[in-house]
Design a protein around this motif. Structure first.
Motif, PDB file in Angstrom:
ATOM      1  N   LYS A 149     -13.705  20.189 130.166  1.00  0.00           N
ATOM      2  CA  LYS A 149     -13.346  21.584 130.076  1.00  0.00           C
ATOM      3  C   LYS A 149     -13.525  22.378 131.334  1.00  0.00           C
ATOM      4  O   LYS A 149     -12.773  23.415 131.839  1.00  0.00           O
ATOM      5  CB  LYS A 149     -14.009  22.311 129.014  1.00  0.00           C
ATOM      6  N   GLU A 162     -17.254  18.541 127.266  1.00  0.00           N
ATOM      7  CA  GLU A 162     -17.400  19.891 127.767  1.00  0.00           C
ATOM      8  C   GLU A 162     -17.396  19.738 129.381  1.00  0.00           C
ATOM      9  O   GLU A 162     -16.935  20.675 129.902  1.00  0.00           O
ATOM     10  CB  GLU A 162     -19.021  20.301 127.536  1.00  0.00           C
ATOM     11  N   TYR A 214     -23.734  23.121 124.642  1.00  0.00           N
ATOM     12  CA  TYR A 214     -23.721  22.380 126.065  1.00  0.00           C
ATOM     13  C   TYR A 214     -23.132  23.688 126.937  1.00  0.00           C
ATOM     14  O   TYR A 214     -23.328  23.279 128.256  1.00  0.00           O
ATOM     15  CB  TYR A 214     -22.788  21.400 125.853  1.00  0.00           C
ATOM     16  N   LYS A 215     -22.555  24.592 126.579  1.00  0.00           N
ATOM     17  CA  LYS A 215     -21.962  25.514 127.432  1.00  0.00           C
ATOM     18  C   LYS A 215     -22.886  26.059 128.394  1.00  0.00           C
ATOM     19  O   LYS A 215     -22.486  26.796 129.460  1.00  0.00           O
ATOM     20  CB  LYS A 215     -21.013  26.799 126.597  1.00  0.00           C
TER      21      LYS A 215
END
Length: 206
Positions: A204, A201, A171-172
């Motif tokens: 973050k 995610e 997902y980053k």
């Protein structure tokens, strides 16, 4: 900060990721759900506490904690999910012995497993629910279908060969708009485990 009481809705698992579980909490006076990714062993312990007729031959760790607490007259009064940092939820056990109250730090999965055994209420702060809670979209199903969808499959949880696998999706590498779109689809398909990972995610990056 105001507290919001939560109920345990159920445990969802991914058909494509063995051992990947999401504990689904729902606010008592609202429609938001709070999915929390947990390990297989914690899922098993929570499932046993929810399924009143299931009794393991020997006490599990959380059962041992309950027996120990009963022997020394320690009571878990409530559980508070008090912090969310980088997708990780932090919880506290509010305990009492001889009318003296103590606060003990705990993993959220452990705290909830114990809350069930002590019949203790579960709370979180409104700002955490605002940040991490999700709404179910689309037509609401009837109660029987909803329970079937989110029921706990005891045989799956009691397997001795459960392994925790990480998500295949990185997902980053995705943009926020792509993540939000994926979160939308995951919620609509009621894939709470995936929704929880995507939401973490997104969290973050805020």
């Amino acid at each position: 900060m105001s507290l919001v009481r939560l109920n345990i809705k159920g445990i969802s698992y991914s058909q494509t990721q063995n051992g990947a579980y999401a504990l689904i909490l729902s606010e008592v006076d609202g429609e938001r759900k709070l999915p929390i990714v947990i390990g297989a062993f914690e899922a098993q312990s929570i499932a046993i506490a929810l399924e009143k007729e299931i009794r393991p031959p020997r006490p599990l760790t959380h059962d041992l904690f309950k027996n120990f607490s009963d022997r020394f007259e320690i009571v878990v009064k409530q559980v508070i999910i008090h912090k969310l940092v980088d997708g990780v939820f932090y919880s506290s056990l509010i305990c009492e012995r001889d009318k003296i109250e103590e606060i003990i730090d705990a993993r959220t999965s452990d705290a909830i497993a114990l809350a069930l055994r002590f019949n203790a209420p579960i709370f979180t702060y409104k700002n955490i629910l605002d940040k991490a809670g999700i709404y179910l979209k689309g037509d609401m199903k009837n109660e029987e279908e909803e329970q079937e969808k989110e029921s706990i499959i005891a045989d799956e949880l009691f397997s001795d060969e459960i392994e925790i696998k990480s998500s295949d999706t990185d997902y980053k590498k995705l943009s926020l708009s792509e993540l939000n779109s994926m979160l939308d689809k995951a919620v609509k398909s009621e894939d709470y485990e995936k929704a929880a990972r995507i939401r973490d995610e997104i969290s973050k990056r805020k």
